[in-house]
Design a protein around this motif. Structure first.
Motif, PDB file in Angstrom:
ATOM      1  N   VAL A 162       0.850  -1.194   0.000  1.00 50.30           N
ATOM      2  CA  VAL A 162       0.000   0.000   0.000  1.00 50.30           C
ATOM      3  C   VAL A 162       0.887   1.245   0.000  1.00 50.30           C
ATOM      4  O   VAL A 162       1.878   1.321   0.732  1.00 50.30           O
ATOM      5  CB  VAL A 162      -0.927   0.005   1.231  1.00 50.30           C
ATOM      6  CG1 VAL A 162      -1.746   1.295   1.275  1.00 50.30           C
ATOM      7  CG2 VAL A 162      -1.854  -1.204   1.207  1.00 50.30           C
ATOM      8  N   LEU A 163       0.536   2.212  -0.850  1.00 47.51           N
ATOM      9  CA  LEU A 163       1.215   3.508  -0.851  1.00 47.51           C
ATOM     10  C   LEU A 163       0.462   4.434   0.108  1.00 47.51           C
ATOM     11  O   LEU A 163      -0.583   4.996  -0.226  1.00 47.51           O
ATOM     12  CB  LEU A 163       1.243   4.087  -2.267  1.00 47.51           C
ATOM     13  CG  LEU A 163       2.041   3.290  -3.300  1.00 47.51           C
ATOM     14  CD1 LEU A 163       1.920   3.927  -4.672  1.00 47.51           C
ATOM     15  CD2 LEU A 163       3.503   3.193  -2.889  1.00 47.51           C
ATOM     16  N   GLU A 164       0.990   4.549   1.305  1.00 45.11           N
ATOM     17  CA  GLU A 164       0.311   5.326   2.341  1.00 45.11           C
ATOM     18  C   GLU A 164       0.371   6.827   2.052  1.00 45.11           C
ATOM     19  O   GLU A 164       1.322   7.322   1.451  1.00 45.11           O
ATOM     20  CB  GLU A 164       0.946   5.048   3.709  1.00 45.11           C
ATOM     21  CG  GLU A 164       0.924   3.576   4.125  1.00 45.11           C
ATOM     22  CD  GLU A 164      -0.464   3.099   4.526  1.00 45.11           C
ATOM     23  OE1 GLU A 164      -1.411   3.917   4.513  1.00 45.11           O
ATOM     24  OE2 GLU A 164      -0.599   1.903   4.845  1.00 45.11           O
ATOM     25  N   GLY A 165      -0.641   7.553   2.499  1.00 48.58           N
ATOM     26  CA  GLY A 165      -0.655   9.009   2.427  1.00 48.58           C
ATOM     27  C   GLY A 165      -0.970   9.580   1.063  1.00 48.58           C
ATOM     28  O   GLY A 165      -0.921  10.798   0.864  1.00 48.58           O
ATOM     29  N   MET A 166      -1.302   8.740   0.097  1.00 45.74           N
ATOM     30  CA  MET A 166      -1.593   9.186  -1.253  1.00 45.74           C
ATOM     31  C   MET A 166      -3.099   9.254  -1.448  1.00 45.74           C
ATOM     32  O   MET A 166      -3.837   8.363  -1.005  1.00 45.74           O
ATOM     33  CB  MET A 166      -0.961   8.219  -2.251  1.00 45.74           C
ATOM     34  CG  MET A 166      -0.714   8.780  -3.627  1.00 45.74           C
ATOM     35  SD  MET A 166       0.294   7.598  -4.574  1.00 45.74           S
ATOM     36  CE  MET A 166       0.480   8.508  -6.094  1.00 45.74           C
ATOM     37  N   THR A 167      -3.570  10.307  -2.088  1.00 44.25           N
ATOM     38  CA  THR A 167      -4.992  10.444  -2.386  1.00 44.25           C
ATOM     39  C   THR A 167      -5.177  10.660  -3.879  1.00 44.25           C
ATOM     40  O   THR A 167      -4.229  10.983  -4.598  1.00 44.25           O
ATOM     41  CB  THR A 167      -5.614  11.622  -1.633  1.00 44.25           C
ATOM     42  OG1 THR A 167      -5.041  12.847  -2.131  1.00 44.25           O
ATOM     43  CG2 THR A 167      -5.368  11.521  -0.132  1.00 44.25           C
ATOM     44  N   ARG A 168      -6.395  10.486  -4.342  1.00 43.49           N
ATOM     45  CA  ARG A 168      -6.671  10.739  -5.752  1.00 43.49           C
ATOM     46  C   ARG A 168      -6.381  12.193  -6.098  1.00 43.49           C
ATOM     47  O   ARG A 168      -5.842  12.515  -7.155  1.00 43.49           O
ATOM     48  CB  ARG A 168      -8.128  10.392  -6.069  1.00 43.49           C
ATOM     49  CG  ARG A 168      -8.426   8.909  -5.902  1.00 43.49           C
ATOM     50  CD  ARG A 168      -9.875   8.570  -6.269  1.00 43.49           C
ATOM     51  NE  ARG A 168     -10.841   9.293  -5.463  1.00 43.49           N
ATOM     52  CZ  ARG A 168     -11.169   8.967  -4.220  1.00 43.49           C
ATOM     53  NH1 ARG A 168     -10.597   7.924  -3.633  1.00 43.49           N
ATOM     54  NH2 ARG A 168     -12.066   9.663  -3.557  1.00 43.49           N
ATOM     55  N   GLN A 169      -6.718  13.075  -5.186  1.00 41.81           N
ATOM     56  CA  GLN A 169      -6.492  14.501  -5.434  1.00 41.81           C
ATOM     57  C   GLN A 169      -4.992  14.828  -5.482  1.00 41.81           C
ATOM     58  O   GLN A 169      -4.535  15.570  -6.359  1.00 41.81           O
ATOM     59  CB  GLN A 169      -7.184  15.346  -4.341  1.00 41.81           C
ATOM     60  CG  GLN A 169      -8.702  15.285  -4.369  1.00 41.81           C
ATOM     61  CD  GLN A 169      -9.283  14.012  -3.769  1.00 41.81           C
ATOM     62  OE1 GLN A 169      -8.561  13.204  -3.159  1.00 41.81           O
ATOM     63  NE2 GLN A 169     -10.582  13.806  -3.946  1.00 41.81           N
ATOM     64  N   SER A 170      -4.226  14.269  -4.554  1.00 39.64           N
ATOM     65  CA  SER A 170      -2.795  14.573  -4.542  1.00 39.64           C
ATOM     66  C   SER A 170      -2.101  13.958  -5.754  1.00 39.64           C
ATOM     67  O   SER A 170      -1.163  14.550  -6.298  1.00 39.64           O
ATOM     68  CB  SER A 170      -2.149  14.065  -3.249  1.00 39.64           C
ATOM     69  OG  SER A 170      -2.191  12.645  -3.166  1.00 39.64           O
ATOM     70  N   TYR A 171      -2.557  12.787  -6.188  1.00 37.04           N
ATOM     71  CA  TYR A 171      -1.984  12.190  -7.385  1.00 37.04           C
ATOM     72  C   TYR A 171      -2.264  13.062  -8.601  1.00 37.04           C
ATOM     73  O   TYR A 171      -1.360  13.362  -9.392  1.00 37.04           O
ATOM     74  CB  TYR A 171      -2.551  10.784  -7.598  1.00 37.04           C
ATOM     75  CG  TYR A 171      -2.164  10.211  -8.947  1.00 37.04           C
ATOM     76  CD1 TYR A 171      -0.892   9.703  -9.155  1.00 37.04           C
ATOM     77  CD2 TYR A 171      -3.065  10.218 -10.010  1.00 37.04           C
ATOM     78  CE1 TYR A 171      -0.522   9.199 -10.399  1.00 37.04           C
ATOM     79  CE2 TYR A 171      -2.704   9.718 -11.251  1.00 37.04           C
ATOM     80  CZ  TYR A 171      -1.431   9.210 -11.449  1.00 37.04           C
ATOM     81  OH  TYR A 171      -1.075   8.735 -12.676  1.00 37.04           O
ATOM     82  N   ASN A 172      -3.517  13.475  -8.772  1.00 37.06           N
ATOM     83  CA  ASN A 172      -3.881  14.293  -9.931  1.00 37.06           C
ATOM     84  C   ASN A 172      -3.132  15.617  -9.959  1.00 37.06           C
ATOM     85  O   ASN A 172      -2.818  16.139 -11.036  1.00 37.06           O
ATOM     86  CB  ASN A 172      -5.392  14.555  -9.945  1.00 37.06           C
ATOM     87  CG  ASN A 172      -6.197  13.312 -10.300  1.00 37.06           C
ATOM     88  OD1 ASN A 172      -5.656  12.346 -10.842  1.00 37.06           O
ATOM     89  ND2 ASN A 172      -7.483  13.320  -9.988  1.00 37.06           N
ATOM     90  N   ALA A 173      -2.832  16.160  -8.795  1.00 34.84           N
ATOM     91  CA  ALA A 173      -2.150  17.453  -8.731  1.00 34.84           C
ATOM     92  C   ALA A 173      -0.701  17.367  -9.176  1.00 34.84           C
ATOM     93  O   ALA A 173      -0.088  18.402  -9.488  1.00 34.84           O
ATOM     94  CB  ALA A 173      -2.216  18.008  -7.306  1.00 34.84           C
ATOM     95  N   ASN A 174      -0.156  16.140  -9.258  1.00 30.98           N
ATOM     96  CA  ASN A 174       1.268  16.003  -9.555  1.00 30.98           C
ATOM     97  C   ASN A 174       1.575  15.281 -10.868  1.00 30.98           C
ATOM     98  O   ASN A 174       2.747  15.098 -11.195  1.00 30.98           O
ATOM     99  CB  ASN A 174       1.966  15.261  -8.410  1.00 30.98           C
ATOM    100  CG  ASN A 174       2.066  16.107  -7.155  1.00 30.98           C
ATOM    101  OD1 ASN A 174       2.850  17.042  -7.079  1.00 30.98           O
ATOM    102  ND2 ASN A 174       1.244  15.775  -6.167  1.00 30.98           N
ATOM    103  N   VAL A 175       0.542  14.873 -11.607  1.00 31.00           N
ATOM    104  CA  VAL A 175       0.821  14.222 -12.887  1.00 31.00           C
ATOM    105  C   VAL A 175       1.157  15.281 -13.925  1.00 31.00           C
ATOM    106  O   VAL A 175       0.724  16.432 -13.836  1.00 31.00           O
ATOM    107  CB  VAL A 175      -0.381  13.376 -13.360  1.00 31.00           C
ATOM    108  CG1 VAL A 175      -0.643  12.241 -12.399  1.00 31.00           C
ATOM    109  CG2 VAL A 175      -1.628  14.225 -13.552  1.00 31.00           C
ATOM    110  N   PRO A 176       1.960  14.923 -14.928  1.00 31.98           N
ATOM    111  CA  PRO A 176       2.308  15.888 -15.982  1.00 31.98           C
ATOM    112  C   PRO A 176       1.073  16.367 -16.734  1.00 31.98           C
ATOM    113  O   PRO A 176       0.059  15.670 -16.816  1.00 31.98           O
ATOM    114  CB  PRO A 176       3.240  15.075 -16.897  1.00 31.98           C
ATOM    115  CG  PRO A 176       3.724  13.934 -16.064  1.00 31.98           C
ATOM    116  CD  PRO A 176       2.629  13.625 -15.114  1.00 31.98           C
ATOM    117  N   ALA A 177       1.162  17.545 -17.283  1.00 31.62           N
ATOM    118  CA  ALA A 177       0.055  18.099 -18.067  1.00 31.62           C
ATOM    119  C   ALA A 177      -0.290  17.174 -19.218  1.00 31.62           C
ATOM    120  O   ALA A 177       0.583  16.671 -19.920  1.00 31.62           O
ATOM    121  CB  ALA A 177       0.439  19.488 -18.595  1.00 31.62           C
ATOM    122  N   GLY A 178      -1.583  16.915 -19.386  1.00 29.61           N
ATOM    123  CA  GLY A 178      -2.046  16.049 -20.463  1.00 29.61           C
ATOM    124  C   GLY A 178      -2.060  14.581 -20.126  1.00 29.61           C
ATOM    125  O   GLY A 178      -2.551  13.770 -20.920  1.00 29.61           O
TER     126      GLY A 178
END
Length: 391
Positions: A162-178
């Protein structure tokens, strides 16, 4: 080919994906998504040979090809795997870093006897296995198979962390544009579930990971046989309840009938055979009457029959080598009028009926495999390949 090693072998191979089903769901759905930029396979030298992103759309054991993959011209075999994904049902992020059994992969991809394709590449000699199939079960469990034309075998089992402390929102905020993002409203991603399934999930229900990782993988000593209006079987494909499958060519059928093997319970089978008049036929038969989860057959009646004949077997018994006296038969009876096919589990004097679901049957021209094919469409070379196998 003779000078190749597991570390240097180079061939065209692919990657495909599947995931567990959700009970009483409305229709096929994607409850898992891999994470952009965090999925790859590397060779023995640490060089990336494949990258991928997928929504895990296929049912357990079946292949849904991801976005990306190996180069069209081929690549070395993979030694390590990274798989990162989000499970919407559990609302957790997972990562698997695994070392693959490279020697075993080499034996299956490169050294296994080749097969003659009956479908898309009809009549071509092709590797028996050429796809690394990744299956994700509940609670971070991962299954790997290798798949080829009509064949599939287990490669290994793994457990992602399990990757602790990760949320859908935090993941989306850090993916490259596009790049692909996750659905931030978890229930929108699961909107194809029936209301009663939603209620069960909200109350804490989750699918049992051991159904996939232990229960359906138990094997038994048996083989297929046809009876009734049959003079001889020429070819066979068999799908099993643990997602393994066999493709038995005409030149291999004698070995199939003589070599004792353990197999998971039967799920479906394809037979090519001749009746008593010498007419060639095709028969497809399923041993389930309903689904237990999304696109997963309910094989409970079949399992009950096998447990009655072979009580108390567990996954640990899969290493046992059966003798002639141990083997049972899954017998499919072919009626004279080809109207109502029946099936039985036969062991000694015991004869237990098995459910017969969807059936497809048609007559064939000599040497052919599918309705509408003509004997003239097969060259003498193709006929020889189908009869005698690859040189």
């Amino acid at each position: 080919m003779n000078n190749e090693t597991p570390e240097t072998a180079f061939m065209e191979w692919t990657v495909s994906f599947c995931s567990y089903g959700i009970d009483i769901a409305r229709r096929d759905q994607t409850n898992l998504e891999t994470l952009t930029g965090n999925n790859w396979l590397k060779d023995a030298d640490g060089k990336t040979v494949a990258v991928f992103y997928t929504g895990f759309g296929a049912a357990w054991g079946l292949g849904s090809f991801g976005m990306g993959g190996t180069p069209a011209q081929g690549a070395r075999l993979p030694k390590t795997l990274r798989l990162s994904y989000h499970d919407y049902l559990e609302d957790r992020f997972y990562r698997l870093d695994a070392e693959l059994p490279l020697q075993r992969l080499f034996e299956l991809f490169v050294r296994a006897p080749k097969i003659v394709a009956r479908e898309i590449r009809y009549g071509e000699v092709t590797p028996r296995y050429e796809d690394l199939r990744i299956g994700v079960a509940p609670d971070g469990h991962v299954m790997l198979w290798v798949w080829g034309v009509g064949s599939q075998v287990e490669l290994g089992t793994y457990r992602a962390r399990v990757l602790e402390g990760m949320t859908r929102q935090s993941y989306n905020a850090n993916v490259p544009a596009g790049a692909f993002t996750l659905t931030e409203d978890r229930w929108l991603a699961l909107d194809r579930m029936k209301p009663e399934t939603v209620a069960r999930v909200k109350a804490g229900w989750r699918p049992d990971p051991m159904w996939y990782m232990r229960h359906i993988r138990v094997k038994y000593p048996w083989r297929h046989v046809l009876s009734g209006n049959v003079s001889r079987v020429t070819e066979l494909q068999s799908a099993h309840g643990n997602a393994e499958a066999e493709n038995v060519g005409q030149w291999e059928l004698g070995t199939y009938m003589q070599v004792n093997r353990l197999r998971a319970i039967p799920e479906a089978a394809l037979f090519w055979f001749h009746d008593r008049r010498g007419q060639r036929h095709y028969l497809s038969i399923n041993f389930s009457l309903r689904e237990r989860a999304v696109s997963e057959p309910d094989l409970s009646e079949v399992r009950a029959a096998f447990e009655e004949v072979f009580p108390g077997r567990t996954l640990e018994d899969n290493d046992w080598l059966p003798g002639d006296q141990d083997m049972a038969l899954v017998e499919v009876q072919v009626p004279d009028d080809f109207q109502r096919f029946t099936a039985f589990l036969v062991k000694g004097e015991r004869r237990i009926p098995l459910p017969v679901g969807r059936v497809k049957h048609f007559e064939l021209e000599p040497f052919t495999h599918w309705a509408g094919q003509t004997s003239e469409s097969l060259t003498p070379e193709m006929r020889k390949l189908f009869q005698l196998g690859p040189p």
